[in-house]
Write a protein that holds these residues in place. Structure first.
Motif, PDB file in Angstrom:
ATOM      1  N   ILE A   1       0.801  -1.221   0.000  1.00 11.18           N
ATOM      2  CA  ILE A   1       0.000   0.000   0.000  1.00 11.18           C
ATOM      3  C   ILE A   1       0.838   1.278   0.000  1.00 11.18           C
ATOM      4  CG2 ILE A   1      -1.913  -1.180   1.128  1.00 11.18           C
ATOM      5  CD1 ILE A   1      -1.155   0.145   3.729  1.00 11.18           C
ATOM      6  N   ALA A   2       2.091   1.187   0.424  1.00 12.20           N
ATOM      7  CA  ALA A   2       2.925   2.396   0.455  1.00 12.20           C
ATOM      8  C   ALA A   2       3.209   2.923  -0.942  1.00 12.20           C
ATOM      9  CB  ALA A   2       4.231   2.109   1.183  1.00 12.20           C
ATOM     10  N   ASP A   3       3.269   2.035  -1.930  1.00  8.97           N
ATOM     11  CA  ASP A   3       3.653   2.445  -3.285  1.00  8.97           C
ATOM     12  C   ASP A   3       2.572   2.212  -4.321  1.00  8.97           C
ATOM     13  OD1 ASP A   3       6.594   3.094  -2.799  1.00  8.97           O
ATOM     14  OD2 ASP A   3       6.483   1.038  -2.052  1.00  8.97           O
ATOM     15  N   SER A   4       1.433   1.717  -3.912  1.00  4.66           N
ATOM     16  CA  SER A   4       0.377   1.394  -4.872  1.00  4.66           C
ATOM     17  C   SER A   4      -0.951   1.960  -4.417  1.00  4.66           C
ATOM     18  CB  SER A   4       0.267  -0.129  -5.038  1.00  4.66           C
ATOM     19  OG  SER A   4      -0.887  -0.478  -5.776  1.00  4.66           O
ATOM     20  N   ASP A   5      -1.509   2.868  -5.212  1.00  3.53           N
ATOM     21  CA  ASP A   5      -2.836   3.405  -4.897  1.00  3.53           C
ATOM     22  C   ASP A   5      -3.902   2.316  -4.993  1.00  3.53           C
ATOM     23  OD1 ASP A   5      -1.842   5.902  -4.386  1.00  3.53           O
ATOM     24  OD2 ASP A   5      -2.430   6.771  -6.310  1.00  3.53           O
ATOM     25  N   ALA A   6      -3.748   1.427  -5.972  1.00  3.14           N
ATOM     26  CA  ALA A   6      -4.732   0.353  -6.129  1.00  3.14           C
ATOM     27  C   ALA A   6      -4.761  -0.533  -4.886  1.00  3.14           C
ATOM     28  CB  ALA A   6      -4.411  -0.480  -7.367  1.00  3.14           C
ATOM     29  N   ALA A   7      -3.578  -0.865  -4.367  1.00  2.00           N
ATOM     30  CA  ALA A   7      -3.522  -1.693  -3.160  1.00  2.00           C
ATOM     31  C   ALA A   7      -4.128  -0.962  -1.972  1.00  2.00           C
ATOM     32  CB  ALA A   7      -2.073  -2.083  -2.857  1.00  2.00           C
ATOM     33  N   LEU A   8      -3.880   0.346  -1.887  1.00  2.00           N
ATOM     34  CA  LEU A   8      -4.443   1.112  -0.778  1.00  2.00           C
ATOM     35  C   LEU A   8      -5.966   1.171  -0.865  1.00  2.00           C
ATOM     36  CD1 LEU A   8      -3.980   2.788   1.745  1.00  2.00           C
ATOM     37  CD2 LEU A   8      -3.711   4.816   0.284  1.00  2.00           C
ATOM     38  N   VAL A   9      -6.504   1.281  -2.079  1.00  2.00           N
ATOM     39  CA  VAL A   9      -7.961   1.273  -2.253  1.00  2.00           C
ATOM     40  C   VAL A   9      -8.540  -0.041  -1.750  1.00  2.00           C
ATOM     41  CG1 VAL A   9      -9.807   1.167  -3.973  1.00  2.00           C
ATOM     42  CG2 VAL A   9      -8.077   2.946  -4.142  1.00  2.00           C
ATOM     43  N   VAL A  10      -7.945  -1.157  -2.165  1.00  2.36           N
ATOM     44  CA  VAL A  10      -8.430  -2.465  -1.715  1.00  2.36           C
ATOM     45  C   VAL A  10      -8.314  -2.581  -0.198  1.00  2.36           C
ATOM     46  CG1 VAL A  10      -8.069  -4.964  -1.851  1.00  2.36           C
ATOM     47  CG2 VAL A  10      -7.865  -3.560  -3.909  1.00  2.36           C
TER      48      VAL A  10
ATOM     49  N   GLU B   1      -3.849   9.646   6.208  1.00  2.00           N
ATOM     50  CA  GLU B   1      -3.619   8.311   6.775  1.00  2.00           C
ATOM     51  C   GLU B   1      -4.909   7.724   7.371  1.00  2.00           C
ATOM     52  OE1 GLU B   1      -0.235   9.183   9.381  1.00  2.00           O
ATOM     53  OE2 GLU B   1       1.035   8.195   7.882  1.00  2.00           O
ATOM     54  N   LEU B   2      -5.915   7.685   6.520  1.00  2.00           N
ATOM     55  CA  LEU B   2      -7.231   7.196   6.948  1.00  2.00           C
ATOM     56  C   LEU B   2      -7.173   5.775   7.501  1.00  2.00           C
ATOM     57  CD1 LEU B   2     -10.350   7.560   7.027  1.00  2.00           C
ATOM     58  CD2 LEU B   2     -10.399   6.657   4.676  1.00  2.00           C
ATOM     59  N   ARG B   3      -6.244   4.966   7.003  1.00  2.00           N
ATOM     60  CA  ARG B   3      -6.227   3.559   7.409  1.00  2.00           C
ATOM     61  C   ARG B   3      -6.072   3.384   8.914  1.00  2.00           C
ATOM     62  NH1 ARG B   3      -0.923   0.909   7.416  1.00  2.00           N
ATOM     63  NH2 ARG B   3       0.757   2.419   7.140  1.00  2.00           N
ATOM     64  N   TYR B   4      -5.371   4.305   9.547  1.00  2.00           N
ATOM     65  CA  TYR B   4      -5.165   4.165  10.993  1.00  2.00           C
ATOM     66  C   TYR B   4      -6.462   4.363  11.771  1.00  2.00           C
ATOM     67  CZ  TYR B   4      -0.186   4.156   9.978  1.00  2.00           C
ATOM     68  OH  TYR B   4       1.061   3.831   9.503  1.00  2.00           O
ATOM     69  N   TRP B   5      -7.417   5.084  11.210  1.00  2.00           N
ATOM     70  CA  TRP B   5      -8.703   5.261  11.883  1.00  2.00           C
ATOM     71  C   TRP B   5      -9.472   3.946  11.968  1.00  2.00           C
ATOM     72  CZ3 TRP B   5     -10.868   9.626  14.142  1.00  2.00           C
ATOM     73  CH2 TRP B   5     -10.148  10.805  13.991  1.00  2.00           C
TER      74      TRP B   5
ATOM     75  N   LEU C   1     -16.430   2.162  -2.770  1.00  2.00           N
ATOM     76  CA  LEU C   1     -15.266   1.943  -3.626  1.00  2.00           C
ATOM     77  C   LEU C   1     -14.992   3.165  -4.487  1.00  2.00           C
ATOM     78  CD1 LEU C   1     -13.131  -0.059  -4.652  1.00  2.00           C
ATOM     79  CD2 LEU C   1     -14.809  -0.853  -6.339  1.00  2.00           C
ATOM     80  N   ALA C   2     -16.036   3.787  -5.014  1.00  2.00           N
ATOM     81  CA  ALA C   2     -15.867   4.968  -5.857  1.00  2.00           C
ATOM     82  C   ALA C   2     -15.289   6.137  -5.065  1.00  2.00           C
ATOM     83  CB  ALA C   2     -17.204   5.359  -6.479  1.00  2.00           C
ATOM     84  N   VAL C   3     -15.751   6.314  -3.836  1.00  3.83           N
ATOM     85  CA  VAL C   3     -15.226   7.387  -2.982  1.00  3.83           C
ATOM     86  C   VAL C   3     -13.741   7.159  -2.688  1.00  3.83           C
ATOM     87  CG1 VAL C   3     -15.344   8.354  -0.649  1.00  3.83           C
ATOM     88  CG2 VAL C   3     -17.448   7.964  -1.947  1.00  3.83           C
ATOM     89  N   LEU C   4     -13.371   5.926  -2.444  1.00  8.08           N
ATOM     90  CA  LEU C   4     -11.964   5.622  -2.188  1.00  8.08           C
ATOM     91  C   LEU C   4     -11.100   5.939  -3.402  1.00  8.08           C
ATOM     92  CD1 LEU C   4     -12.258   2.211  -0.271  1.00  8.08           C
ATOM     93  CD2 LEU C   4     -11.598   4.434   0.677  1.00  8.08           C
ATOM     94  N   ILE C   5     -11.565   5.543  -4.577  1.00  6.70           N
ATOM     95  CA  ILE C   5     -10.794   5.776  -5.799  1.00  6.70           C
ATOM     96  C   ILE C   5     -10.687   7.266  -6.101  1.00  6.70           C
ATOM     97  CG2 ILE C   5     -10.763   5.419  -8.298  1.00  6.70           C
ATOM     98  CD1 ILE C   5     -12.125   2.703  -7.784  1.00  6.70           C
ATOM     99  N   ALA C   6     -11.805   7.987  -5.970  1.00  3.44           N
ATOM    100  CA  ALA C   6     -11.838   9.402  -6.347  1.00  3.44           C
ATOM    101  C   ALA C   6     -10.970  10.266  -5.439  1.00  3.44           C
ATOM    102  CB  ALA C   6     -13.282   9.902  -6.331  1.00  3.44           C
ATOM    103  N   PHE C   7     -10.864   9.900  -4.173  1.00  2.11           N
ATOM    104  CA  PHE C   7     -10.139  10.738  -3.205  1.00  2.11           C
ATOM    105  C   PHE C   7      -8.952  10.007  -2.579  1.00  2.11           C
ATOM    106  CE2 PHE C   7     -14.582  12.155  -3.252  1.00  2.11           C
ATOM    107  CZ  PHE C   7     -14.420  13.504  -3.574  1.00  2.11           C
ATOM    108  N   ILE C   8      -8.340   9.100  -3.328  1.00  3.99           N
ATOM    109  CA  ILE C   8      -7.280   8.280  -2.742  1.00  3.99           C
ATOM    110  C   ILE C   8      -6.106   9.119  -2.263  1.00  3.99           C
ATOM    111  CG2 ILE C   8      -6.178   7.839  -4.971  1.00  3.99           C
ATOM    112  CD1 ILE C   8      -6.508   5.486  -1.897  1.00  3.99           C
ATOM    113  N   ASP C   9      -5.811  10.226  -2.953  1.00  3.95           N
ATOM    114  CA  ASP C   9      -4.710  11.087  -2.502  1.00  3.95           C
ATOM    115  C   ASP C   9      -5.008  11.692  -1.133  1.00  3.95           C
ATOM    116  OD1 ASP C   9      -3.234  10.585  -4.788  1.00  3.95           O
ATOM    117  OD2 ASP C   9      -4.045  12.329  -5.875  1.00  3.95           O
ATOM    118  N   LEU C  10      -6.256  12.070  -0.917  1.00  5.85           N
ATOM    119  CA  LEU C  10      -6.652  12.624   0.373  1.00  5.85           C
ATOM    120  C   LEU C  10      -6.564  11.562   1.459  1.00  5.85           C
ATOM    121  CD1 LEU C  10      -7.916  14.763   2.228  1.00  5.85           C
ATOM    122  CD2 LEU C  10     -10.175  14.009   1.421  1.00  5.85           C
TER     123      LEU C  10
END
Length: 373
Positions: free
Chosen positions: A36-45, A221-225, A207-216
């Motif tokens: 997930i550190a280097d892949s937006d797709a992995a972070l979305v999943v 660091e939303l994952r920690y929430w 899923l669409a919200v994650l893809i559209a705003f993945i940079d945010l």
């Protein structure tokens, strides 16, 4: 007599299938973490899964929990089903980390990696009889969850912060059973097309919200929430409204969990029998993934593209399936379902029944197991 009545009770395929899906998502999330550190797709999943997979597990566990005062038999099962497996696996993990990392620190108060949920199940069993005595137990559980985030001193010791954080989902599962809502919704029959369509829309919208705003999501660091293990200050938010974020995430997790339950097949499918072995998968999969995660086989900019993501997802599904099989359960049953008769007073069998002669027919999440012998 008790065993006969238990086995005579019909199984509802929905729960076993859902358990297998939930544990598969757990393994997938752990398998792709290095990407997930280097892949937006992995972070979305990853974010898609972590938004609801452990809340769903807690909800199912709560659905099959009993709020009555602890009997001797129940207390025995807390020791044999939760405490002893936790101590066994925590010791094994300490040895593994000592060999691999040269760090020998045995500290049972700080659970290693996935073991936090086993402790959480024990905490839930202790807390539920008290919550069942008060009015509005679900409201109190939510207040506890959002309130604990304001205290920096409630942390990883015994995974207390995380357990209290996901407590509302466990209590919600119990209340759903108490209210009889699942039966009223005729859980054994397929939902209407409209309901299933709404469930698909809910999951697709997330899923669409994650893809559209993945940079945010990466920046904040939303994952920690989704871990429910840090105070709001630890998450970088000092404002009073931080609890509203957690409240919103609780609502999101409930919505997504409901959507998954709606879409799970009501009739038995190929994976349904494997749902009886979720605790085996949960406790054992980390030993399969640990060498891969620590060896550097995955991760880095050159190993974070789509083929690596898809490959790790397929590998995680294969690991989940393998660890759910009967041969694996036979081999590892002594440490996942230990029965140390020597630990208990000999007069307990006469008072509570021969609990320790055979492994428990239910696991800590409430799943009924078929006998292996």
């Amino acid at each position: 007599m008790g065993g006969a009545s238990l086995s005579a009770r019909p199984r509802v395929p929905l729960w076993d299938t859902t358990r297998f899906i939930a544990i598969t998502l757990v393994v997938i999330g752990h398998a792709i973490q290095r990407l997930i550190a280097d892949s937006d797709a992995a972070l979305v999943v990853y974010l898609f899964i972590y938004a609801f997979h452990m809340p769903l597990f807690a909800l199912i566990s709560g659905y099959f929990s009993k709020p009555g005062p602890p009997t001797e038999r129940r207390m025995q099962r807390v020791i044999t089903d939760i405490v002893i497996p936790y101590l066994i696996f925590e010791t094994v993990w300490t040895a593994v980390q000592a060999i691999v990392e040269g760090n020998w620190t045995l500290n049972p108060t700080r659970p290693s990696w996935t073991l936090w949920f086993l402790l959480a199940l024990g905490i839930f069993r202790l807390v539920l009889p008290y919550l069942a005595l008060v009015r509005w137990p679900l409201l109190w559980a939510v207040l506890i969850s959002v309130g604990v985030g304001y205290f920096d001193n409630v942390g990883a010791t015994f995974s207390l912060a995380r357990a209290l954080g996901i407590l509302p989902f466990f209590v919600l599962g119990w209340k759903l059973h108490e209210w009889g809502l699942i039966d009223r919704w005729r859980v054994a029959t397929p939902p209407t097309v409209l309901v299933r369509t709404a469930a698909v829309v809910a999951l697709a919208a997330w899923l669409a919200v994650l893809i559209a705003f993945i940079d945010l999501w990466r920046a904040i660091e939303l994952r920690y929430w989704f871990f429910y293990d840090e105070s709001y200050t630890g998450l970088g938010v000092d404002d009073w409204w931080a609890s509203l974020v957690r409240l919103a995430l609780i609502g999101l997790a409930v919505l997504l969990s409901a959507a998954v339950l709606v879409l799970v097949p009501r009739r038995p499918v190929a994976i349904t029998p494997l749902g009886q072995a979720t605790m085996y998968v949960y406790l054992l999969h980390s030993f399969v993934l640990y060498p891969i995660r620590e060896s550097g086989v995955i991760g880095g900019e050159d190993r974070s593209d789509w083929p690596w993501l898809v490959g790790m997802i397929l590998f995680a599904i294969a690991v989940t399936t393998l660890l759910s099989t009967r041969p694996v359960r036979r081999v590892f049953r002594p440490i996942v379902e230990p029965r140390p008769r020597w630990l208990f007073r000999p007069d307990l069998d006469a008072r509570t029944g021969p609990l320790l002669i055979q492994p428990s027919r239910t696991d800590p999440t409430g799943s009924r197991r078929d006998r292996l012998d």
